[in-house]
Design an enzyme around this catalytic site. Structure first.
Site, PDB file in Angstrom:
ATOM      1  N   GLU A 196       0.856  -1.202   0.000  1.00  0.00           N
ATOM      2  CA  GLU A 196       0.000   0.000   0.000  1.00  0.00           C
ATOM      3  C   GLU A 196       0.886   1.245   0.000  1.00  0.00           C
ATOM      4  OE1 GLU A 196      -4.464  -0.213   0.831  1.00  0.00           O
ATOM      5  OE2 GLU A 196      -3.029   1.264   0.176  1.00  0.00           O
ATOM      6  N   ASN A 227     -10.032   5.391   2.471  1.00  0.00           N
ATOM      7  CA  ASN A 227      -9.096   5.199   1.368  1.00  0.00           C
ATOM      8  C   ASN A 227      -9.177   6.370   0.399  1.00  0.00           C
ATOM      9  OD1 ASN A 227      -7.285   3.026   0.834  1.00  0.00           O
ATOM     10  ND2 ASN A 227      -8.993   1.610   1.127  1.00  0.00           N
ATOM     11  N   ASP A 231      -9.992   1.643  -3.857  1.00  0.00           N
ATOM     12  CA  ASP A 231      -9.008   1.621  -2.766  1.00  0.00           C
ATOM     13  C   ASP A 231      -8.214   2.921  -2.862  1.00  0.00           C
ATOM     14  OD1 ASP A 231      -7.615  -1.228  -1.218  1.00  0.00           O
ATOM     15  OD2 ASP A 231      -6.793   0.798  -1.036  1.00  0.00           O
TER      16      ASP A 231
HETATM   17  O1  LIG Z   1      -7.039  -0.444   1.964  1.00  0.00           O
HETATM   18  C1  LIG Z   1      -7.582  -1.478   2.354  1.00  0.00           C
HETATM   19  O2  LIG Z   1      -8.787  -1.897   1.813  1.00  0.00           O
HETATM   20  C2  LIG Z   1      -9.070  -3.271   1.734  1.00  0.00           C
HETATM   21  C3  LIG Z   1     -10.424  -3.376   1.130  1.00  0.00           C
HETATM   22  S1  LIG Z   1     -11.801  -3.642   2.119  1.00  0.00           S
HETATM   23  O3  LIG Z   1     -11.773  -2.777   3.291  1.00  0.00           O
HETATM   24  O4  LIG Z   1     -11.712  -5.077   2.503  1.00  0.00           O
HETATM   25  O5  LIG Z   1     -13.004  -3.392   1.284  1.00  0.00           O
HETATM   26  C4  LIG Z   1      -8.758  -3.911   3.052  1.00  0.00           C
HETATM   27  O6  LIG Z   1      -8.987  -5.265   2.994  1.00  0.00           O
HETATM   28  C5  LIG Z   1      -7.292  -3.634   3.436  1.00  0.00           C
HETATM   29  O7  LIG Z   1      -6.962  -4.232   4.676  1.00  0.00           O
HETATM   30  C6  LIG Z   1      -7.086  -2.187   3.551  1.00  0.00           C
HETATM   31  O8  LIG Z   1      -5.724  -1.878   3.804  1.00  0.00           O
END
Ligand SMILES: O=C1O[C@H](CS(=O)(=O)O)[C@@H](O)[C@H](O)[C@H]1O
Length: 295
Positions: free
Chosen positions: A17, A147, A200
């Site tokens: 990330e 996000n 995201d």
């Molecule tokens: O940024 C992130 O998003 C994902 C997607 S979700 O929240 O599951 O829809 C998440 O799994 C992840 O841990 C997180 O860092």
């Protein structure tokens, strides 16, 4: 469908990330949240180093005075260039057993915006915050996974997504005060059949277009400033997580990805899941402001 993306680094991140391009160093920094690591990669020299941390790091920004400001599970921290903790700047205001900091980004003046994730998906217990010399201030609550933070080229729009809600929001932003108001829906990505792709991390380019990495969507989307879908670009990883523009001309779009919890079949089909990918763009991105502790 062939992908326009190439593999830059087979990092095998559990949850890659938060890519941040350093123009002065010509290096890409990014995190592996669940791997508890901060990565640094120089594409030209192909030099890759990592810093191990003692807890999940959701996001960070490079500081003007050196080192990093970072959103860890326990709070907002000042980290030295080698990752050593210098000081906790603000505790995580949410229950650390289930909520950690997630996506973050600096505004054009160097304030640090960051949000949290409700890991148990208990019902929107996460929030969006601003950290600056005044401390940590709550901007929004009732969020599932914070996000998609990004700012328009003129700094007058702030974008933010809530991933499980499949929604990207826009705010009017005042770069003088750091206030974000008039939240409205910018784009919604309705689930379609097997496509569970959801917005995201993101970045904005010099034309003000919003680039969104789709978690479980295996692609990156580009939206116009009005929220019209302009293009989709498949990535050889199902869980793309965040975007940064880099290279000496800011026309190299980097995207991070995740592999944690993915089906064995998928990882066999997409073995570089968790890696960093790139593609060239016609329109450059915006330079990433450094965090300014004086603002
Ligand atoms: O940024 C992130 O998003 C994902 C997607 S979700 O929240 O599951 O829809 C998440 O799994 C992840 O841990 C997180 O860092």
């Amino acid at each position: 469908m062939t992908s326009p993306f190439s593999l830059v680094l087979d990092a095998q991140c559990a949850l890659g990330e938060g890519p941040v391009w350093s123009g002065t160093e010509q290096a890409l920094y990014f995190v592996d949240i669940k791997g508890m690591k901060l990565h640094r990669f120089e594409p030209e020299a192909k030099r890759h180093t990592t810093i191990g941390l003692s807890e999940e790091i959701g996001c960070f920004a490079i500081r003007k005075d050196g080192g990093f400001v970072a959103g860890l599970r326990s709070g907002v921290w000042h980290l030295a260039p080698d990752g050593e903790r210098i000081a906790m700047l603000a505790p995580n205001p949410e229950p650390t057993a289930t909520n950690r900091f997630n996506d973050g980004r600096t505004d054009p003046r160097g304030r640090f915006f960051l949000g949290t994730i409700d890991e148990k998906k208990a019902g929107g217990t996460a929030g969006l915050y601003r950290f600056d010399r005044r401390g940590l201030a709550k901007i929004e609550s009732g969020i599932w996974t914070s996000n998609g933070l990004a700012f328009s080229p003129d700094g007058r729009i702030m974008y933010h997504s809530d991933t499980p809600a499949h929604t990207v929001y826009a705010y009017d932003y005042d770069v003088e005060t750091g206030e974000a108001t008039n939240r409205r829906v910018f784009a919604r990505l309705e689930p379609k059949g097997d496509d569970k792709g959801r917005p995201d991390g993101a970045a904005v380019d010099a034309e003000g277009c919003y680039w969104s990495a789709l978690y479980e969507g295996g692609r990156v989307q580009r939206y116009s400033p009005k929220g019209e879908l302009l293009g989709e670009y498949p990535v050889p990883a199902m869980c793309t997580t965040m975007i940064a523009f880099g290279g000496d001309d800011l026309k190299t779009l980097y995207v991070t990805s995740a592999r944690d919890g993915r089906p064995a079949e998928e990882l066999e089909r997409l073995p570089h899941s968790g890696g960093v990918f790139s593609m060239r763009t016609d329109v450059p991105g915006l330079p990433e402001p450094q965090f300014d502790p004086q603002v």
